[in-house]
Design an enzyme around this catalytic site. Structure first.
Site, PDB file in Angstrom:
ATOM      1  N   CYS A  51       0.871  -1.178   0.000  1.00  0.00           N
ATOM      2  CA  CYS A  51       0.000   0.000   0.000  1.00  0.00           C
ATOM      3  C   CYS A  51       0.899   1.217   0.000  1.00  0.00           C
ATOM      4  CB  CYS A  51      -0.906   0.026   1.235  1.00  0.00           C
ATOM      5  SG  CYS A  51      -2.086  -1.343   1.328  1.00  0.00           S
TER       6      CYS A  51
ATOM      7  N   GLY B 254      -0.625   0.426  -4.996  1.00  0.00           N
ATOM      8  CA  GLY B 254      -1.969  -0.088  -4.756  1.00  0.00           C
ATOM      9  C   GLY B 254      -2.956   0.520  -5.723  1.00  0.00           C
TER      10      GLY B 254
ATOM     11  N   ASN C 206       0.473   1.058   6.061  1.00  0.00           N
ATOM     12  CA  ASN C 206       1.151   0.221   5.079  1.00  0.00           C
ATOM     13  C   ASN C 206       1.836  -0.904   5.836  1.00  0.00           C
ATOM     14  OD1 ASN C 206       2.629  -0.918   2.992  1.00  0.00           O
ATOM     15  ND2 ASN C 206       4.207   0.655   3.031  1.00  0.00           N
ATOM     16  N   GLY C 207       1.458  -2.141   5.540  1.00  0.00           N
ATOM     17  CA  GLY C 207       2.061  -3.274   6.220  1.00  0.00           C
ATOM     18  C   GLY C 207       1.018  -4.307   6.578  1.00  0.00           C
TER      19      GLY C 207
ATOM     20  N   TYR D  93      12.013  -4.506  -6.387  1.00  0.00           N
ATOM     21  CA  TYR D  93      10.829  -4.366  -7.243  1.00  0.00           C
ATOM     22  C   TYR D  93       9.830  -3.311  -6.802  1.00  0.00           C
ATOM     23  CZ  TYR D  93       6.354  -5.649  -9.415  1.00  0.00           C
ATOM     24  OH  TYR D  93       5.162  -5.626 -10.079  1.00  0.00           O
TER      25      TYR D  93
END
Length: 492
Positions: free
Chosen positions: A22, A48, A123-124, A264
């Site tokens: 995210c 996202g 985020n996570g 990435y």
């Protein structure tokens, strides 16, 4: 969220990549905070694409707009931004790593606590969320979503500590896993990172305006300056008066940021933990060439994520870099194939061989990773159909053998090609003339480390090594439950 929810794939063309987690972005002390956040979220859209949301605070009230889909089309209308007034705002772009895909899970999540409004963008992934959630429900909490993020809100609400900051710290000390958080309250904005720093979070400034984001590229888009990364285990508080305070409630920490951000996830024009992502990916490609040389006519990237590593491989090996695969940028994640035949051919809608270049040539294909192997199989087949004499595959990461439980959506382990097959078996599966991966020590070397120290790795590399940096409470509970059910079946 239920961390065991199956991966949701809206575009089968993309189901052979690890999913971005995210992206979060927060702005404190601006005249048009929500407009800045909307711009920043555009830059983080790669993290996202399922949904986006923004919450603002005008000094008296909180305002929220959340929607399924991309930032564009949902937050580029004047009436939406006018409905999000105030000098502070935070936003979120979502790809669901856990929890269902529905509006109730779109962030920022908001709740009215005894101390006032509380908005959070996360985020996570909380790896003990199911266990904590069950206990909270037993004590009377009522959940409105299936998001693991909501666990944090309930822990804050039920904490016995007096101040909001202490309640928040108390909540964080009860969760495991990975989190970068931006929180808005009537007292100001809080940005924090888990003690291992698994997920990224950076701080920027534009005049007197303070900003926080998942990646520095969001600052570039809005014209802000990158100040620094939020340290693992650090909480940075920005008050409504503009005062900035740092708290480190976790004591000494031993960071293990996600190594795949460099491989990435992050955009190549971002800075992650002080390093240029683009430069690191070129260095990875160069190390890949040192470890896995091959005689060939051209080095060809699998677009777009393989491009920097391919440049590094070409420069190190002396083999010319060429664009042997042309990517269409007009195939989105929501494209639906009407049948198996079209599904099989669908890769050519997104990638097409540059036949005039590669016919009769020996080529080296460079990609960032192999997950299920289906895309690599199709790409190799495409090269052969275009007349390539030899197709050699080189991968800019070690084999992905393990699932991630820290906010990256990976297939279950049994579906990972590297879990099922050794490198020789993978080579046969994708029908390449050769297949090689960078070594784990080579990856660390490209990142500026001498090698991976087994006693205390510098990064979270669990997807390659299975060395998870935290306990996985929810996963362990599931394993125990499965074993008990199996035992009961045998007894019966």
């Amino acid at each position: 969220m239920d961390p065991l929810t199956p991966m949701i794939t809206t575009n089968p063309f993309d189901d052979d990549k690890l999913r971005e987690e995210c992206g979060i972005f927060g702005v404190s002390g601006a005249d048009t905070a929500s407009a800045i956040v909307a711009l920043g979220l555009h830059a983080l859209q790669h993290r996202g694409q399922e949904a986006a949301g923004i919450t603002s605070w005008d000094g008296h009230d909180f305002h929220t707009h959340r929607a399924m889909g991309h930032v564009a089309g949902n937050f580029d209308r004047d009436e939406v931004i006018r409905g999000l007034p105030g000098g502070s705002a935070c936003g979120h772009v979502r790809y669901s790593t856990t929890g269902e895909t529905s509006l109730r899970n779109v962030q920022p999540l908001y709740a009215e606590l005894n101390s006032g409004g509380f908005a959070v963008a996360h985020n996570g992934n909380i790896s003990n969320a199911m266990k904590v959630r069950r206990e909270l429900i037993r004590r009377g909490s009522i959940f409105q979503s299936t998001s693991d993020t909501e666990v944090i809100i309930h822990l804050v609400a039920t904490s016995s500590y007096r101040t909001l900051l202490d309640k928040f710290i108390d909540a964080l000390k009860q969760v495991e896993g990975a989190y970068s958080l931006i929180v808005m309250t009537p007292e100001g904005m809080i940005a924090c990172r888990d003690p291992l720093g698994i997920r990224p979070l950076v701080m920027g400034k534009l005049g007197d305006t303070i900003m926080f984001a998942s990646e520095t590229v969001a600052f570039d888009v809005v014209g802000a300056d990158y100040i620094r990364s939020i340290d693992p285990g650090e909480l940075v508080i920005v008050t409504n008066a503009g005062e900035i305070r740092s708290h480190r409630p976790f004591g000494d920490v031993h960071p293990r940021p996600c190594i795949f951000e460099h491989v990435y996830f992050s955009r190549p024009d971002s800075i992650v933990d002080g390093s240029s992502v683009y430069s690191v990916r070129k260095a990875i490609g160069a190390q890949l060439a040192i470890e896995n040389p091959v005689e060939a006519d051209y080095v060809i990237p699998v677009p777009d994520s393989g491009v920097p590593a391919a440049i590094g491989y070409a420069q190190q090996s002396g083999i010319p870099f060429e664009l042997g695969i042309i990517r269409s940028h007009y195939i989105g994640r929501t494209f639906i194939q009407p049948g198996d035949k079209v599904r099989h051919l669908g890769v050519k809608l997104k990638h097409n061989a540059n036949r005039a270049l590669i016919q009769g040539k020996k080529i080296v294909l460079i990609d960032d990773s192999i997950v299920r192997g289906t895309t690599s199989l199709k790409i190799v087949q495409m090269m052969r159909e275009a007349g390539a004499a030899e197709v050699h595959m080189r991968i800019a990461s070690p084999p992905t053998k393990h699932s991630c439980f820290y906010g990256v959506d990976t297939p279950e382990r049994t579906k990972l090609l590297a879990h099922k097959l050794d490198v020789g078996g993978m080579q046969d599966f994708i029908h390449a003339d050769s297949l090689s991966f960078i070594s784990i020590d080579g990856l660390y070397k490209a990142l500026g480390e001498a090698k991976r120290e087994c006693g205390r790795p510098q990064y979270c590399d669990a997807c390659f090594t299975g060395d998870y940096p935290t306990t996985l409470t929810d996963q362990d509970d599931v394993v125990v439950t499965d074993q008990l059910e199996l035992l009961a079946e045998r007894v019966a």
